[in-house]
Write a protein that holds these residues in place. Structure first.
Motif, PDB file in Angstrom:
ATOM      1  N   LEU A  28       0.737  -1.102  -0.046  1.00  0.00           N
ATOM      2  CA  LEU A  28      -0.101   0.107   0.083  1.00  0.00           C
ATOM      3  C   LEU A  28       0.892   1.133   0.075  1.00  0.00           C
ATOM      4  N   ILE A  29       1.826   1.279   0.824  1.00  0.00           N
ATOM      5  CA  ILE A  29       3.098   2.332   0.583  1.00  0.00           C
ATOM      6  C   ILE A  29       3.397   2.554  -0.570  1.00  0.00           C
ATOM      7  N   SER A  32       0.796   4.000  -2.939  1.00  0.00           N
ATOM      8  CA  SER A  32       0.465   5.536  -2.592  1.00  0.00           C
ATOM      9  C   SER A  32       1.648   6.304  -3.142  1.00  0.00           C
ATOM     10  N   PHE A  35       0.949   6.809  -7.081  1.00  0.00           N
ATOM     11  CA  PHE A  35      -0.068   7.855  -7.092  1.00  0.00           C
ATOM     12  C   PHE A  35       0.237   9.408  -6.851  1.00  0.00           C
ATOM     13  N   ALA A  36       1.298   9.196  -5.672  1.00  0.00           N
ATOM     14  CA  ALA A  36       1.754  10.584  -5.356  1.00  0.00           C
ATOM     15  C   ALA A  36       2.799  11.168  -6.518  1.00  0.00           C
ATOM     16  N   HIS A 139      -5.696   3.078 -11.385  1.00  0.00           N
ATOM     17  CA  HIS A 139      -6.413   2.765 -10.125  1.00  0.00           C
ATOM     18  C   HIS A 139      -7.673   1.802 -10.582  1.00  0.00           C
ATOM     19  N   PHE A 179      -8.530   1.018   1.139  1.00  0.00           N
ATOM     20  CA  PHE A 179      -7.435   1.744   0.641  1.00  0.00           C
ATOM     21  C   PHE A 179      -7.785   2.200  -0.820  1.00  0.00           C
ATOM     22  N   LEU A 183      -8.279   6.066  -1.820  1.00  0.00           N
ATOM     23  CA  LEU A 183      -7.538   6.578  -2.955  1.00  0.00           C
ATOM     24  C   LEU A 183      -8.501   7.205  -4.312  1.00  0.00           C
TER      25      LEU A 183
END
Length: 194
Positions: A28-29, A32, A35-36, A139, A179, A183
């Motif tokens: 998940l990190i 993330s 997507f960042a 996504h 999540f 998101l």
């Protein structure tokens, strides 16, 4: 010596996490961070020209409602698992799965709306379209992987008598689903306002 043993025992308690949960959190990190990077690139590229602002089609708002509803179903499946109510677990997982398919269907319908608005994946005169397709598409790919996880969990409900035996797997699936829902809400708000 006694102080060292105490520190070791306390450390074990802190690090006492199921390995699959730990792997899921690392995953998940990573997602993330991806997507960042996408949203940062979106902001930077927006200021460089060849960018025509657009409003998201209302279809994406509807899909946001669907993903929120699916998270409620997934949480109810988790609660049913803690009470060992297999039929309820199956029912809510199936509802979550159906809502996930509906979400993907609405995303595809949203792509059709984008094409109607003359926003295409590959348009050198307007790169904003490319970003929306890539961000929402990645996504969507992750949501498809979550649907596969749901199917595995659903099959598990038929293999065991005590559904609580699969609680860790359902916890992981629930966390992953929430999540992706969170998101999507972030991405929707981000794309709506930038």
């Amino acid at each position: 010596m006694e102080g060292q043993l105490k520190i070791t025992r306390e450390s074990k308690g802190i690090l006492n996490m199921h390995p699959q949960k730990f792997a899921m959190w690392l995953f998940l990190i990573t997602v993330s961070m991806i997507f960042a990077a996408y949203t940062s690139a979106y902001i930077v590229r927006q200021g460089q020209g060849s960018w025509i602002p657009f409003d998201l089609p209302v279809t994406f708002l509807y899909s946001t409602g669907i993903i929120i509803l699916s998270s409620i179903f997934m949480q109810l499946a988790y609660y049913a698992t803690t009470k060992n109510k297999k039929l309820q677990v199956r029912f809510y997982i199936i509802l979550t799965f159906i809502a996930g398919i509906a979400f993907l269907f609405m995303q595809l319908k949203g792509y059709g709306n984008l094409v109607d608005m003359n926003l295409h994946f590959s348009d050198p005169n307007n790169v904003s379209g490319s970003f929306i397709y890539v961000i929402t598409g990645v996504h969507g790919f992750h949501l498809i992987s979550a649907l596969i996880v749901l199917l595995v969990i659903l099959l598990d409900t038929f293999k065991v008598e005590n559904i609580k035996e699969k609680l860790v797997r359902l916890e992981i699936g629930t966390t992953y689903w929430h999540f992706l829902g969170g998101l999507w809400i972030f991405l929707y708000l981000f794309l709506q306002h930038y």
